[in-house]
Design a protein around this motif. Sequence first.
Motif, PDB file in Angstrom:
ATOM      1  N   SER A 320       0.815  -1.218   0.000  1.00  0.00           N
ATOM      2  CA  SER A 320       0.000   0.000   0.000  1.00  0.00           C
ATOM      3  C   SER A 320       0.847   1.266   0.000  1.00  0.00           C
ATOM      4  O   SER A 320       0.316   2.370  -0.193  1.00  0.00           O
ATOM      5  CB  SER A 320      -0.930   0.007   1.215  1.00  0.00           C
ATOM      6  N   ARG A 321       2.148   1.139   0.198  1.00  0.00           N
ATOM      7  CA  ARG A 321       3.035   2.307   0.148  1.00  0.00           C
ATOM      8  C   ARG A 321       3.363   2.737  -1.282  1.00  0.00           C
ATOM      9  O   ARG A 321       3.982   3.783  -1.490  1.00  0.00           O
ATOM     10  CB  ARG A 321       4.337   2.015   0.904  1.00  0.00           C
ATOM     11  N   LEU A 322       2.994   1.920  -2.251  1.00  0.00           N
ATOM     12  CA  LEU A 322       3.283   2.250  -3.652  1.00  0.00           C
ATOM     13  C   LEU A 322       2.434   3.455  -4.073  1.00  0.00           C
ATOM     14  O   LEU A 322       1.206   3.416  -4.019  1.00  0.00           O
ATOM     15  CB  LEU A 322       2.967   1.047  -4.541  1.00  0.00           C
ATOM     16  N   ASP A 323       3.087   4.549  -4.494  1.00  0.00           N
ATOM     17  CA  ASP A 323       2.338   5.753  -4.857  1.00  0.00           C
ATOM     18  C   ASP A 323       1.672   5.582  -6.212  1.00  0.00           C
ATOM     19  O   ASP A 323       2.045   4.723  -7.017  1.00  0.00           O
ATOM     20  CB  ASP A 323       3.248   6.982  -4.854  1.00  0.00           C
ATOM     21  N   ALA A 324       0.684   6.414  -6.479  1.00  0.00           N
ATOM     22  CA  ALA A 324      -0.160   6.274  -7.669  1.00  0.00           C
ATOM     23  C   ALA A 324       0.633   6.404  -8.961  1.00  0.00           C
ATOM     24  O   ALA A 324       0.394   5.676  -9.937  1.00  0.00           O
ATOM     25  CB  ALA A 324      -1.284   7.292  -7.629  1.00  0.00           C
ATOM     26  N   ALA A 325       1.584   7.337  -8.993  1.00  0.00           N
ATOM     27  CA  ALA A 325       2.356   7.544 -10.217  1.00  0.00           C
ATOM     28  C   ALA A 325       3.208   6.324 -10.547  1.00  0.00           C
ATOM     29  O   ALA A 325       3.285   5.898 -11.707  1.00  0.00           O
ATOM     30  CB  ALA A 325       3.240   8.783 -10.060  1.00  0.00           C
ATOM     31  N   ARG A 326       3.833   5.767  -9.533  1.00  0.00           N
ATOM     32  CA  ARG A 326       4.663   4.586  -9.776  1.00  0.00           C
ATOM     33  C   ARG A 326       3.792   3.386 -10.141  1.00  0.00           C
ATOM     34  O   ARG A 326       4.157   2.577 -10.992  1.00  0.00           O
ATOM     35  CB  ARG A 326       5.510   4.277  -8.538  1.00  0.00           C
ATOM     36  N   LYS A 327       2.643   3.265  -9.508  1.00  0.00           N
ATOM     37  CA  LYS A 327       1.726   2.179  -9.837  1.00  0.00           C
ATOM     38  C   LYS A 327       1.291   2.271 -11.295  1.00  0.00           C
ATOM     39  O   LYS A 327       1.231   1.256 -12.001  1.00  0.00           O
ATOM     40  CB  LYS A 327       0.514   2.210  -8.901  1.00  0.00           C
ATOM     41  N   ASP A 343      -5.863  -0.452 -17.624  1.00  0.00           N
ATOM     42  CA  ASP A 343      -6.903  -0.300 -16.600  1.00  0.00           C
ATOM     43  C   ASP A 343      -7.207  -1.627 -15.912  1.00  0.00           C
ATOM     44  O   ASP A 343      -7.491  -1.668 -14.711  1.00  0.00           O
ATOM     45  CB  ASP A 343      -8.174   0.316 -17.188  1.00  0.00           C
ATOM     46  N   TYR A 344      -7.115  -2.736 -16.651  1.00  0.00           N
ATOM     47  CA  TYR A 344      -7.322  -4.058 -16.053  1.00  0.00           C
ATOM     48  C   TYR A 344      -6.217  -4.347 -15.037  1.00  0.00           C
ATOM     49  O   TYR A 344      -6.472  -4.834 -13.929  1.00  0.00           O
ATOM     50  CB  TYR A 344      -7.329  -5.123 -17.146  1.00  0.00           C
ATOM     51  N   LEU A 345      -4.986  -4.053 -15.390  1.00  0.00           N
ATOM     52  CA  LEU A 345      -3.858  -4.290 -14.493  1.00  0.00           C
ATOM     53  C   LEU A 345      -3.960  -3.435 -13.239  1.00  0.00           C
ATOM     54  O   LEU A 345      -3.626  -3.893 -12.135  1.00  0.00           O
ATOM     55  CB  LEU A 345      -2.550  -4.004 -15.234  1.00  0.00           C
ATOM     56  N   LEU A 346      -4.442  -2.203 -13.384  1.00  0.00           N
ATOM     57  CA  LEU A 346      -4.620  -1.350 -12.217  1.00  0.00           C
ATOM     58  C   LEU A 346      -5.725  -1.887 -11.309  1.00  0.00           C
ATOM     59  O   LEU A 346      -5.568  -1.922 -10.080  1.00  0.00           O
ATOM     60  CB  LEU A 346      -4.945   0.076 -12.664  1.00  0.00           C
ATOM     61  N   ARG A 347      -6.829  -2.327 -11.912  1.00  0.00           N
ATOM     62  CA  ARG A 347      -7.922  -2.873 -11.116  1.00  0.00           C
ATOM     63  C   ARG A 347      -7.514  -4.162 -10.429  1.00  0.00           C
ATOM     64  O   ARG A 347      -8.030  -4.507  -9.360  1.00  0.00           O
ATOM     65  CB  ARG A 347      -9.156  -3.097 -11.995  1.00  0.00           C
ATOM     66  N   ALA A 348      -6.586  -4.890 -11.027  1.00  0.00           N
ATOM     67  CA  ALA A 348      -6.070  -6.127 -10.425  1.00  0.00           C
ATOM     68  C   ALA A 348      -4.971  -5.844  -9.409  1.00  0.00           C
ATOM     69  O   ALA A 348      -4.388  -6.789  -8.856  1.00  0.00           O
ATOM     70  CB  ALA A 348      -5.533  -7.051 -11.514  1.00  0.00           C
TER      71      ALA A 348
END
Length: 536
Positions: A320-327, A343-348
């Motif tokens: 959960s420490r992974l920031d949005a930009a890096r994700k 978007d699928y990878l982000l939702r997963a």
Amino acid sequence: MRKLPLAVALATLLLGSAVQANDHHDDKKDKTPQDKADATLVTPKTAESEGSVSVEGKRIDYKAVAGTLVLNGSGDKESEPQVSMFYTAYFKKAADAGKRPITFIYNGGPGSATVWLHMGAFGPKRVVTSDDSHTPAAPYGLVNNDYSLLDASDLVFIDAPGAGFSRLIANDEDKGKRDEQMKDRRKSIYGIDGDGHAFAHFITQFLSHYGRWNSPKYLFGESYGTTRSAVVANILESEDSVDLNGVVLLSQILSFDTSIDGPQFNPGVDTPYIVALPTFAATAFYHHRLPQQPAQLEPFLREVEQYATGDYAQALMAGSRLDAARKQAVAEKLHTYTGLPVDYLLRANLRVTGGMFEHELQNADGLTTGRLDSRFSGPSLDPMAKDSEYDPQSSAISSAYVAAFNDYVRKQLKFGQDMNYRLYADIDHWDFAHKAPGVEGEALQQSTNVMPDLATAMKTNPNLKVFLNGGYYDLATPYFAADYEMHHMPIPDSLQGNISYAWYPSGHMVYANTESLKMLHDNVARFIQSTDNIRH
């Protein structure tokens, strides 16, 4: 679906009256068909035949023996027959048995018959199947196997207890006691440790029965058979004083924490996602689903492997420490390697299981991707599902193997005319609890890991050589997971040199692709020839 590393294939029919016996009576009642069947199981049977095979242009004459060996229990059950194990052995004629290598071969399951390696890889006859599509229905082709391993070794194909023509034995005359016997057999044999001891017992009994104690000895296991090989190798080395010359592993799984089949049920363990990524990439490459198609597979996979163990692993470890930009950046990179939508990878949450990948990769075209061999595709059963609901590869070739062997074993090997050949044992529970070497008391692993078993075998026999083989398109036991396991074995650095590797442009059943079968044969034959201690 067969050979699942985390689930057991379910039942075929009960033995019933399939084995014939002479009618006889006691003072109270007629014997039931099950009584008669169990009575015949306690007597070993053999059927001999002869044949020849041409292996890469060289003729080999052989004697075939299809038969059973009866294994008794241990301790206070040493005189009690517990299992009748079926095997098919091929012996090269006019060979010196003391110098001729012998290889014990088995599939996995757990609880699978060894029809796959027998009829697809190393037996003298091979069933013809389509390379990456559904094989048409019967009649199936059965041809000379140009890549039988008989040129390098005598071969013993073994069916697991309860599978093929192998049977558990319960023969008490009292039905109630007999039912308890069968319950005890299932509990003691259907598990990692019980299965391992049964195979080790079979091997030592076979060596005695056929006078092969002084032959160079090898194990060859596929899928769960590699799990078994680690356990059996340690039992043979540590308990039976049998030094093996080599262990050949095909489509390996030693630590079940590396499996991509179900990591969503084990939160916090991210290794499966890391080690499966190269196979996702290989599959997307094969089906041309990548945004930019690389020119060659293997250089592309080396790049993906580096990313998987580097930036991707670090991102997953951040949690959960992974920031949005890096994700977002990681999702975009995964898109270039897997073809899956960003978007699928982000939702997963950057974590895609095997079943999710198999369902999603070609879902836009209504196709499900194969699991055992991801080169295969088939119509999706439910395009709206989250995971794949069947394996197109298993559906594509299983009928050919089953039909070919049932015909071959009766007509050419002259065995099992009135018996039912079970593709899988009737297992309702497999005990994955395992007591690793050196553990005191009753402590058992929480997740199956037999790396310590193979490591112990290698340390107690520092001359033991191990040869790992795998397919790039195997989503059941990804090749990079096997590579990861081997490089994390608890052995000295000096013994890492005893391990060799080979990867193939094929799937779980590497030999389903003819070009890969030839490479597999040549590699394994060289491995045997370099380790048999006869020419050296």
